[in-house]
Scaffold this motif. Sequence first.
Motif, PDB file in Angstrom:
ATOM      1  N   PHE B  45       0.825  -1.202   0.000  1.00  0.00           N
ATOM      2  CA  PHE B  45       0.000   0.000   0.000  1.00  0.00           C
ATOM      3  C   PHE B  45       0.860   1.254   0.000  1.00  0.00           C
ATOM      4  O   PHE B  45       1.781   1.392   0.813  1.00  0.00           O
ATOM      5  N   LEU B  46       0.537   2.170  -0.902  1.00  0.00           N
ATOM      6  CA  LEU B  46       1.235   3.456  -0.963  1.00  0.00           C
ATOM      7  C   LEU B  46       0.447   4.539  -0.250  1.00  0.00           C
ATOM      8  O   LEU B  46       0.907   5.123   0.718  1.00  0.00           O
ATOM      9  N   PHE B  60       6.349   4.216   2.754  1.00  0.00           N
ATOM     10  CA  PHE B  60       7.221   4.525   1.624  1.00  0.00           C
ATOM     11  C   PHE B  60       7.887   5.873   1.880  1.00  0.00           C
ATOM     12  O   PHE B  60       7.332   6.733   2.572  1.00  0.00           O
ATOM     13  N   PRO B  61       9.089   6.064   1.305  1.00  0.00           N
ATOM     14  CA  PRO B  61       9.788   7.341   1.531  1.00  0.00           C
ATOM     15  C   PRO B  61       9.030   8.525   0.931  1.00  0.00           C
ATOM     16  O   PRO B  61       8.150   8.363   0.095  1.00  0.00           O
ATOM     17  N   GLY B  66       1.317  11.879  -3.857  1.00  0.00           N
ATOM     18  CA  GLY B  66       0.149  11.789  -4.720  1.00  0.00           C
ATOM     19  C   GLY B  66      -0.791  12.940  -4.487  1.00  0.00           C
ATOM     20  O   GLY B  66      -0.573  13.787  -3.604  1.00  0.00           O
ATOM     21  N   ARG B  67      -1.827  12.981  -5.287  1.00  0.00           N
ATOM     22  CA  ARG B  67      -2.884  13.966  -5.077  1.00  0.00           C
ATOM     23  C   ARG B  67      -4.135  13.491  -5.788  1.00  0.00           C
ATOM     24  O   ARG B  67      -4.087  12.602  -6.656  1.00  0.00           O
ATOM     25  N   GLN B  68      -5.248  14.104  -5.431  1.00  0.00           N
ATOM     26  CA  GLN B  68      -6.509  13.783  -6.071  1.00  0.00           C
ATOM     27  C   GLN B  68      -7.195  15.087  -6.445  1.00  0.00           C
ATOM     28  O   GLN B  68      -7.186  16.046  -5.660  1.00  0.00           O
ATOM     29  N   PHE B  69      -7.789  15.090  -7.601  1.00  0.00           N
ATOM     30  CA  PHE B  69      -8.458  16.280  -8.105  1.00  0.00           C
ATOM     31  C   PHE B  69      -9.948  16.240  -7.790  1.00  0.00           C
ATOM     32  O   PHE B  69     -10.479  15.211  -7.366  1.00  0.00           O
ATOM     33  N   SER B  70     -10.621  17.341  -8.046  1.00  0.00           N
ATOM     34  CA  SER B  70     -12.042  17.431  -7.705  1.00  0.00           C
ATOM     35  C   SER B  70     -12.903  16.443  -8.490  1.00  0.00           C
ATOM     36  O   SER B  70     -14.004  16.093  -8.070  1.00  0.00           O
ATOM     37  N   ASN B  71     -12.410  15.974  -9.629  1.00  0.00           N
ATOM     38  CA  ASN B  71     -13.179  14.989 -10.412  1.00  0.00           C
ATOM     39  C   ASN B  71     -12.788  13.557 -10.022  1.00  0.00           C
ATOM     40  O   ASN B  71     -13.148  12.610 -10.714  1.00  0.00           O
ATOM     41  N   SER B  72     -12.061  13.411  -8.913  1.00  0.00           N
ATOM     42  CA  SER B  72     -11.609  12.138  -8.340  1.00  0.00           C
ATOM     43  C   SER B  72     -10.423  11.515  -9.060  1.00  0.00           C
ATOM     44  O   SER B  72      -9.866  10.539  -8.565  1.00  0.00           O
ATOM     45  N   ARG B  73     -10.028  12.041 -10.188  1.00  0.00           N
ATOM     46  CA  ARG B  73      -8.820  11.538 -10.836  1.00  0.00           C
ATOM     47  C   ARG B  73      -7.635  11.741  -9.901  1.00  0.00           C
ATOM     48  O   ARG B  73      -7.582  12.712  -9.132  1.00  0.00           O
ATOM     49  N   SER B  74      -6.699  10.809  -9.953  1.00  0.00           N
ATOM     50  CA  SER B  74      -5.562  10.882  -9.045  1.00  0.00           C
ATOM     51  C   SER B  74      -4.254  10.743  -9.808  1.00  0.00           C
ATOM     52  O   SER B  74      -4.206  10.117 -10.875  1.00  0.00           O
ATOM     53  N   GLU B  75      -3.243  11.340  -9.277  1.00  0.00           N
ATOM     54  CA  GLU B  75      -1.894  11.194  -9.804  1.00  0.00           C
ATOM     55  C   GLU B  75      -0.967  10.800  -8.674  1.00  0.00           C
ATOM     56  O   GLU B  75      -1.173  11.205  -7.523  1.00  0.00           O
ATOM     57  N   MET B  76       0.050  10.007  -9.004  1.00  0.00           N
ATOM     58  CA  MET B  76       1.115   9.779  -8.043  1.00  0.00           C
ATOM     59  C   MET B  76       2.442  10.167  -8.704  1.00  0.00           C
ATOM     60  O   MET B  76       2.604  10.019  -9.922  1.00  0.00           O
ATOM     61  N   ASN B  77       3.320  10.687  -7.916  1.00  0.00           N
ATOM     62  CA  ASN B  77       4.598  11.168  -8.396  1.00  0.00           C
ATOM     63  C   ASN B  77       5.721  10.483  -7.617  1.00  0.00           C
ATOM     64  O   ASN B  77       5.617  10.283  -6.395  1.00  0.00           O
ATOM     65  N   VAL B  78       6.747  10.098  -8.349  1.00  0.00           N
ATOM     66  CA  VAL B  78       7.947   9.577  -7.698  1.00  0.00           C
ATOM     67  C   VAL B  78       9.121  10.432  -8.156  1.00  0.00           C
ATOM     68  O   VAL B  78       9.366  10.561  -9.354  1.00  0.00           O
ATOM     69  N   SER B  79       9.797  11.034  -7.211  1.00  0.00           N
ATOM     70  CA  SER B  79      10.945  11.876  -7.554  1.00  0.00           C
ATOM     71  C   SER B  79      12.245  11.100  -7.316  1.00  0.00           C
ATOM     72  O   SER B  79      12.267  10.088  -6.606  1.00  0.00           O
ATOM     73  N   THR B  80      13.305  11.581  -7.923  1.00  0.00           N
ATOM     74  CA  THR B  80      14.639  10.986  -7.766  1.00  0.00           C
ATOM     75  C   THR B  80      14.566   9.464  -7.848  1.00  0.00           C
ATOM     76  O   THR B  80      14.865   8.737  -6.886  1.00  0.00           O
ATOM     77  N   LEU B  81      14.159   8.965  -8.986  1.00  0.00           N
ATOM     78  CA  LEU B  81      13.937   7.535  -9.169  1.00  0.00           C
ATOM     79  C   LEU B  81      15.171   6.697  -8.866  1.00  0.00           C
ATOM     80  O   LEU B  81      16.312   7.076  -9.187  1.00  0.00           O
ATOM     81  N   GLU B  82      14.911   5.542  -8.245  1.00  0.00           N
ATOM     82  CA  GLU B  82      15.963   4.556  -7.960  1.00  0.00           C
ATOM     83  C   GLU B  82      15.622   3.266  -8.701  1.00  0.00           C
ATOM     84  O   GLU B  82      14.465   3.025  -9.057  1.00  0.00           O
ATOM     85  N   LEU B  83      16.643   2.425  -8.904  1.00  0.00           N
ATOM     86  CA  LEU B  83      16.421   1.165  -9.615  1.00  0.00           C
ATOM     87  C   LEU B  83      15.339   0.339  -8.930  1.00  0.00           C
ATOM     88  O   LEU B  83      14.525  -0.316  -9.583  1.00  0.00           O
TER      89      LEU B  83
END
Lengths: 112, 112
Positions: B45-46, B60-61, B66-83
């Motif tokens: 679970f994230l 998780f670090p 993540g975030r969720q918009f008013s239309n319920s769509r969601s995005e998740m972001n990962v910065s400084t990617l690791e292998l």
Amino acid sequence: EDQVTQSPEALRLQEGESSSLNCSYTVSGLRGLFWYRQDPGKGPEFLFTLYSAGEEKEKERLKATLTKKESFLHITAPKPEDSATYLCAVQAGDSGYSTLTFGKGTMLLVSP
Amino acid sequence: KAGVTQTPRYLIKTRGQQVTLSCSPISGHRSVSWYQQTPGQGLQFLFEYFSETQRNKGNFPGRFSGRQFSNSRSEMNVSTLELGDSALYLCASSLSGPDGYTFGSGTRLTVV
């Protein structure tokens, strides 16, 4: 910490050969136990939710049962199309209402 | 009815880059949860969003957000990617929580 252990990791059956998959769990206050099926390249597909010990649910060739320590997914006379990974997950009272803790799954292969 | 849509389906990124994944839930579903699936750890679970608010977060670090918009769509972001961030990222939507989750097909992220 909530823990879910599934066994076996992999299972190979002949078509028509019935068997059972096991899911043992350790949680504080079980709210629900979930079974999912996952095909390669796809997300998990919901099968059953069980809420209390003694509960049973059936769907076609699948039957799920629940005790205070484990759940079984019985597969009766499986067909090749039942081949998939079967995932068990628990929702516990103190790990956040909105989270599931998953086991690592049982990969089932049914040969014709 | 339309299912949960995740975009893109596949993504290849280089270590150190950042990535944004998108999830469009089933119409009417206000809860969106994100899980990471790897062969070694299974599904983990994230976080979960409900009506634009993060309701719960996994272990998780802080690079995972993540975030969720008013239309319920969601995005998740990962910065400084690791292998080790290479995984299948799954989104699940429901009316209010895990009971009734519908999963998307996931985004396969490969970090090179």
